[in-house]
Design a protein around this motif. Structure first.
Motif, PDB file in Angstrom:
ATOM      1  N   ASP A 102      -6.860   4.774  10.306  1.00 47.51           N
ATOM      2  CA  ASP A 102      -6.788   4.987   8.857  1.00 47.51           C
ATOM      3  C   ASP A 102      -5.574   4.315   8.232  1.00 47.51           C
ATOM      4  O   ASP A 102      -5.443   4.276   7.004  1.00 47.51           O
ATOM      5  CB  ASP A 102      -6.733   6.485   8.548  1.00 47.51           C
ATOM      6  N   THR A 103      -4.675   3.787   9.054  1.00 52.75           N
ATOM      7  CA  THR A 103      -3.458   3.161   8.543  1.00 52.75           C
ATOM      8  C   THR A 103      -3.784   1.826   7.899  1.00 52.75           C
ATOM      9  O   THR A 103      -4.404   0.955   8.513  1.00 52.75           O
ATOM     10  CB  THR A 103      -2.449   2.939   9.689  1.00 52.75           C
ATOM     11  N   THR A 104      -3.353   1.665   6.642  1.00 53.45           N
ATOM     12  CA  THR A 104      -3.596   0.411   5.937  1.00 53.45           C
ATOM     13  C   THR A 104      -2.537  -0.622   6.314  1.00 53.45           C
ATOM     14  O   THR A 104      -1.468  -0.293   6.837  1.00 53.45           O
ATOM     15  CB  THR A 104      -3.577   0.618   4.428  1.00 53.45           C
ATOM     16  N   GLU A 105      -2.807  -1.861   6.010  1.00 52.63           N
ATOM     17  CA  GLU A 105      -1.831  -2.924   6.281  1.00 52.63           C
ATOM     18  C   GLU A 105      -0.563  -2.700   5.463  1.00 52.63           C
ATOM     19  O   GLU A 105       0.550  -2.935   5.952  1.00 52.63           O
ATOM     20  CB  GLU A 105      -2.441  -4.289   5.965  1.00 52.63           C
ATOM     21  N   ASP A 106      -0.724  -2.247   4.213  1.00 53.46           N
ATOM     22  CA  ASP A 106       0.446  -1.979   3.382  1.00 53.46           C
ATOM     23  C   ASP A 106       1.310  -0.873   3.985  1.00 53.46           C
ATOM     24  O   ASP A 106       2.539  -0.956   3.962  1.00 53.46           O
ATOM     25  CB  ASP A 106       0.024  -1.579   1.967  1.00 53.46           C
TER      26      ASP A 106
END
Length: 259
Positions: A102-106
């Motif tokens: 669930d971790t976004t690139e941002d």
């Protein structure tokens, strides 16, 4: 006034509140001169005013530690205002908690930009002066997340593990130049961040009680307790400590199961 840090000119990041502000107060009381950095300029100015330090003992700049050029300029400003920096406390950090997929690139980038790159930017900026003078101390405020894993806090512990790697690498690289690099790993600390976390639950008091119950002593650290540990690690009382991580978590990380 005590003088355990007399002659220390400390560059301290994340200084406007919480552990950072407590470290500033403790170091100032021990005779250090300080240059304080935080992204929040208004909060930083308020913190500096609250310190009530004599003129010339505290300088400050609002700066983003993830920007190497900005930090290099801040270190130059610090040298002009309080003298060449001979101690650095990399305290600034950011909590980025998710699950891996669930971790976004941002989120990933923000986590590493602040928690690792920021510490490196500050270290890189002060190291040449420390090496030239043959004396310096760098303290990275790590976390028990640096060597333990709590599910659903990804990618924060990845960055904190990396921060310990940075600590050890720099420590061994520059030990022969008179520079020592260590880390301090707090566990739970009663700061505004912790209070905000408890307040996110329907019953904040119950959430706080559950956190305290995890600890062998039934309590968590105050920011001042962590600050006093930082004072020791920056002071000449532990000049032979290098590439080490001092854990200040009340024994939590040694407890296999909560009772």
């Amino acid at each position: 006034m005590a003088e355990r840090l007399l002659g220390k000119r400390i560059f301290l990041t994340g200084a406007a509140q919480g552990i950072g502000l407590a470290i500033a107060e403790a170091c100032l009381a021990e005779g250090a001169k300080l240059f304080l950095v935080d992204r929040d300029g208004a909060l930083l100015r308020q913190a500096v005013a609250g310190l009530g330090a004599p003129n010339g003992d505290v300088g400050y700049a609002a700066a983003d530690i993830s920007d190497g050029a900005v930090i290099a300029a801040a270190v130059s400003q610090a040298a002009a205002e309080i003298g060449p920096i001979n101690a650095l406390i990399n305290n600034a950090g950011v909590n980025v908690f998710s699950t891996p997929l669930d971790t976004t690139e941002d989120e990933w980038n923000r986590n590493f930009d602040v928690n690792v790159k920021g510490a490196w930017n500050c270290s890189k900026a002060v190291l040449p002066g420390m090496i030239a003078s043959g004396d310096g101390a760098i303290l990275n405020i790590a976390s028990t997340h640096s060597f333990t894993i709590i599910p659903h806090t990804f990618p924060y512990p990845v960055a904190k593990h990396a921060l310990l790697g940075l600590t050890k690498s720099l420590a061994l690289e520059y030990a022969g130049k008179g520079v020592r690099v260590n880390a301090l790993a707090p566990g739970y600390v009663e700061t505004q961040k912790a209070i905000d976390y408890w307040n996110s639950f329907p019953d904040p008091d119950a959430a706080r009680a559950a956190t305290l119950a995890l600890h062998p002593g039934g309590r968590i650290a105050s920011a001042r307790e962590i600050a006093l540990a930082a004072v020791f690690m920056i002071s000449d009382e532990c000049r032979f400590m290098n590439a080490a991580c001092l854990v200040a978590d009340g024994g939590l990380s040694m407890l296999q199961h909560a009772v």
